[in-house]
Enzyme design. Structure first.
Site, mmCIF file in Angstrom:
data_model
loop_
_atom_site.group_PDB
_atom_site.id
_atom_site.type_symbol
_atom_site.label_atom_id
_atom_site.label_comp_id
_atom_site.label_asym_id
_atom_site.label_seq_id
_atom_site.Cartn_x
_atom_site.Cartn_y
_atom_site.Cartn_z
ATOM 1 N N LYS A 73 14.508 -7.219 2.871
ATOM 2 C CA LYS A 73 15.089 -7.936 4.016
ATOM 3 C C LYS A 73 15.285 -9.418 3.671
ATOM 4 O O LYS A 73 16.193 -10.047 4.184
ATOM 5 C CB LYS A 73 14.199 -7.764 5.242
ATOM 6 C CG LYS A 73 14.161 -6.302 5.671
ATOM 7 C CD LYS A 73 13.402 -6.070 6.928
ATOM 8 C CE LYS A 73 13.263 -4.589 7.215
ATOM 9 N NZ LYS A 73 12.264 -3.900 6.398
ATOM 10 N N GLU A 114 4.586 -14.015 1.525
ATOM 11 C CA GLU A 114 3.898 -12.732 1.282
ATOM 12 C C GLU A 114 2.417 -13.025 1.112
ATOM 13 O O GLU A 114 2.012 -13.765 0.226
ATOM 14 C CB GLU A 114 4.472 -12.032 0.046
ATOM 15 C CG GLU A 114 3.725 -10.781 -0.352
ATOM 16 C CD GLU A 114 3.488 -9.761 0.775
ATOM 17 O OE1 GLU A 114 4.442 -9.414 1.476
ATOM 18 O OE2 GLU A 114 2.326 -9.335 0.955
ATOM 19 N N PRO A 153 8.588 -6.116 -0.493
ATOM 20 C CA PRO A 153 9.187 -6.466 -1.786
ATOM 21 C C PRO A 153 10.492 -7.254 -1.704
ATOM 22 O O PRO A 153 11.085 -7.542 -2.723
ATOM 23 C CB PRO A 153 9.439 -5.091 -2.400
ATOM 24 C CG PRO A 153 9.658 -4.180 -1.247
ATOM 25 C CD PRO A 153 8.790 -4.697 -0.141
ATOM 26 N N GLY A 154 10.939 -7.588 -0.503
ATOM 27 C CA GLY A 154 12.061 -8.509 -0.423
ATOM 28 C C GLY A 154 13.402 -7.907 -0.049
ATOM 29 O O GLY A 154 14.423 -8.578 -0.146
ATOM 30 N N ASP A 214 8.694 -8.777 9.947
ATOM 31 C CA ASP A 214 8.756 -7.342 9.646
ATOM 32 C C ASP A 214 7.305 -6.959 9.353
ATOM 33 O O ASP A 214 6.858 -6.991 8.208
ATOM 34 C CB ASP A 214 9.661 -7.148 8.424
ATOM 35 C CG ASP A 214 9.918 -5.689 8.135
ATOM 36 O OD1 ASP A 214 10.031 -4.913 9.093
ATOM 37 O OD2 ASP A 214 9.990 -5.324 6.944
ATOM 38 N N ALA A 254 6.656 -11.713 6.436
ATOM 39 C CA ALA A 254 6.020 -10.657 5.627
ATOM 40 C C ALA A 254 7.101 -10.098 4.715
ATOM 41 O O ALA A 254 7.789 -9.142 5.066
ATOM 42 C CB ALA A 254 5.439 -9.582 6.545
ATOM 43 N N ALA A 255 7.263 -10.705 3.562
ATOM 44 C CA ALA A 255 8.525 -10.540 2.830
ATOM 45 C C ALA A 255 8.572 -9.455 1.749
ATOM 46 O O ALA A 255 9.613 -8.877 1.495
ATOM 47 C CB ALA A 255 8.903 -11.867 2.199
ATOM 48 N N CYS A 266 7.900 -0.190 11.369
ATOM 49 C CA CYS A 266 8.424 1.159 11.159
ATOM 50 C C CYS A 266 7.431 2.175 11.735
ATOM 51 O O CYS A 266 7.047 3.133 11.071
ATOM 52 C CB CYS A 266 8.764 1.416 9.702
ATOM 53 S SG CYS A 266 7.717 0.554 8.570
HETATM 54 C C1 LIG Z 1 6.552 -3.851 6.211
HETATM 55 S S1 LIG Z 1 6.066 -4.748 4.820
HETATM 56 C C2 LIG Z 1 7.366 -5.880 4.613
HETATM 57 C C3 LIG Z 1 8.610 -5.319 3.980
HETATM 58 C C4 LIG Z 1 9.624 -6.376 3.689
HETATM 59 N N1 LIG Z 1 9.964 -7.148 4.869
HETATM 60 C C5 LIG Z 1 10.907 -5.804 3.087
HETATM 61 O O1 LIG Z 1 11.866 -5.588 3.794
HETATM 62 O O2 LIG Z 1 10.947 -5.578 1.869
HETATM 63 C C6 LIG Z 1 4.807 -5.766 5.440
HETATM 64 C C7 LIG Z 1 4.257 -6.819 4.499
HETATM 65 O O3 LIG Z 1 3.271 -7.572 5.196
HETATM 66 C C8 LIG Z 1 2.279 -7.980 4.276
HETATM 67 N N2 LIG Z 1 1.030 -8.361 4.986
HETATM 68 C C9 LIG Z 1 -0.112 -7.668 5.099
HETATM 69 N N3 LIG Z 1 -1.025 -8.391 5.779
HETATM 70 C C10 LIG Z 1 -0.458 -9.558 6.082
HETATM 71 C C11 LIG Z 1 -0.902 -10.748 6.748
HETATM 72 N N4 LIG Z 1 -2.138 -10.820 7.219
HETATM 73 N N5 LIG Z 1 -0.041 -11.771 6.866
HETATM 74 C C12 LIG Z 1 1.228 -11.696 6.388
HETATM 75 N N6 LIG Z 1 1.689 -10.597 5.745
HETATM 76 C C13 LIG Z 1 0.860 -9.555 5.597
HETATM 77 C C14 LIG Z 1 2.122 -6.771 3.396
HETATM 78 O O4 LIG Z 1 1.563 -7.127 2.146
HETATM 79 C C15 LIG Z 1 3.560 -6.275 3.267
HETATM 80 O O5 LIG Z 1 4.169 -6.804 2.112
#
Ligand SMILES: C[S@@+](CC[C@H](N)C(=O)[O-])C[C@H]1O[C@@H](n2cnc3c(N)ncnc32)[C@H](O)[C@@H]1O
Length: 459
Positions: free
Chosen positions: A129, A146, A126-127, A190, A123-124, A243
């Site tokens: 991590k 993503e 905005p990137g 994440d 779940a990348a 979080c």
């Molecule tokens: C906590 S954020 C990730 C932040 C990111 N790792 C960073 O450090 O910038 C969670 C992400 O999971 C995505 N997400 C939502 N539903 C999802 C799914 N079913 N499968 C995979 N990713 C999903 C969201 O769009 C979001 O970008």
């Protein structure tokens, strides 16, 4: 304060009123700002020195590359925002909360790892991590997934800005990721979560907190966790983080999968970070090691390589070779591919071959220019990886001058200097403080077109 929220935490974590209040009060406390130093581009000492000259002081945190940053009062100097410093622009550091940089820190055992691994960031966007993964694992190959395609733009922008050639992007939901069994050496999940953390921005956000939503999102987290575990190789590691602080999205997700697939993994490390104890936003990390394959069924089949990405034809290869020869650029360590008329560059040392035929990539490699009318037209990214000897250099003398260019001014001055250079080449490489800042294109009217990406400009 939403009483559903405070009651939940009282019932489950804080027996007495006093402790509960310490916790609740900490939610509105301002936390110290932290930055993460990109040590693949600059040493900690060098950055400390540069920032000190701009009135910033850096003090250590528990993570080696992450520092608290504070500005000391200097009435003689104009306030300059961190995000507009040259050092930020050059990706020497990122403003990143301490909690946000912790997941990769724990996954990587606090050290830069130069072994070439295959890594999945589930779940990348905005990137933050993902780009950190690329620093900690410089020789690895990272698949950044993503699911929400509207959020991939930001992810691409951050990756291009970092010039991380080892990150490719996919756009899948968990069912698709799950069909890639026993493949990755490291997985970062994440997870999307219930947004409890926004309570730190404003308590208003907690108004909508309720256990029903929390339980709903935990169902998605379980599916993601399970498919992540399936995609991990046996004996390798996955890090799960959120979080949030409720148990439904954290310990109980891990427990659920453990019960569903007994003995399939062991927990190496698990920690919940509290704002009133750890002085960070709240978050949860759990690192596991896979012990055996799991039974996992996905209705989806593996896909083939993106057919729109093509090998270069003979004449395109010769155009690129000629370009390399003419400007003394060595492409030997790279594979060149084509998407539409864009040339994509892939660093051969990254182990992308292990996965590239099995998954459809939304974005791969790094764009370096286009083939147009029988010639290669480099884009503005090429300057960073390749010091193009033949392109004339223009040295910016002062911070004020730099500021003008960073505000995207077209440049009308200094043209005498540039004029004769155009006979050789259409571009000028812009240097400041011995650092290559950008590439300018000289137009036929003898103005210089500022090729700085708009999103980077100073306001
Ligand atoms: C906590 S954020 C990730 C932040 C990111 N790792 C960073 O450090 O910038 C969670 C992400 O999971 C995505 N997400 C939502 N539903 C999802 C799914 N079913 N499968 C995979 N990713 C999903 C969201 O769009 C979001 O970008």
């Amino acid at each position: 304060m939403n009483t559903k929220f405070s009651d939940y935490f009282k019932e489950n974590f804080f027996q007495d009123e006093e402790n509960l209040n310490v916790f609740l009060n900490s939610l509105t406390k301002k936390l110290k700002k932290t930055i993460r130093i990109n040590t693949s581009k600059i040493s900690v000492e060098e950055l400390k020195k540069r920032m000190f000259e701009q009135d910033y002081i850096l003090t250590p945190t528990f993570q080696k590359n992450v520092f608290y940053i504070e500005k000391w009062e200097n009435p003689d100097k104009e306030e300059k925002k961190l995000g507009t410093t040259l050092e930020h622009l050059l990706w020497y550091f990122y403003v990143q909360e301490l909690w946000a940089s912790s997941s990769v820190f724990y996954l990587a055992n606090w050290e830069i790892d130069k072994t070439p691994h295959l890594i999945l960031d589930m779940a990348a966007s905005p990137g933050w991590k993902t780009t950190q993964l690329s620093e900690y694992y410089p020789d690895s190959f990272i698949v950044a997934n993503e699911f929400d395609s509207s959020r991939t733009k930001q992810l691409i922008m951050n990756i291009e800005r970092l010039w991380a050639t080892n990150i490719w992007i996919t756009n899948y939901n968990w069912q698709y990721l799950g069909r890639i069994s026993n493949t990755f050496d490291k997985v970062l999940l994440d997870a999307p979560c219930s947004w409890e953390w926004t309570g730190f921005k404003t308590l208003e956000a907690l108004k909508f907190w309720n256990i029903k939503n929390v339980k709903k999102i935990s169902e998605l987290q379980k599916k993601l966790f399970e498919s992540g575990l399936n995609s991990l190789k046996v004996w390798w590691e996955m890090l799960y983080s959120t979080c949030t602080m409720n148990e439904f999205e954290n310990e109980w997700v891990v427990e659920y999968i453990k019960e569903k697939h007994p003995w399939s993994f062991e927990i190496l490390f698990e920690k919940r970070f509290w704002p009133h104890i750890d002085e960070t936003w709240w978050f949860f990390v759990c690192k596991i090691k896979k012990l055996k394959e799991i039974e996992y069924r996905s209705s989806k089949k593996e896909e083939l390589f993106n057919e729109n990405i093509k090998n270069l034809t003979r004449w395109e290869e010769s155009i690129m070779n000629n370009f390399g020869k003419e400007f003394w650029i060595n492409f030997d360590n790279f594979e060149l591919l084509k998407y539409s008329n864009e040339i994509i560059i892939i660093n051969k040392k990254h182990p992308y071959n292990e996965i590239s035929g099995r998954i459809y990539f939304f974005k791969l490699g790094q764009r370096i220019g286009k083939i147009e009318e029988w010639q290669f037209v480099p884009n503005y990214y090429i300057w960073r990886d390749f010091w193009i000897l033949k392109i004339p250099k223009y040295e910016i003398k002062t911070e004020q001058e730099l500021d003008i260019y960073l505000k995207w001014a077209e440049i009308w001055e200094n043209l005498e200097f540039i004029k004769w250079k155009k006979i050789v080449w259409d571009y000028v490489q812009l240097i400041y403080n011995s650092v290559s800042v950008w590439l300018w294109k000289i137009s036929s009217e003898w103005t210089i077109k500022n090729y700085f990406p708009k999103s980077w400009f100073r306001k």
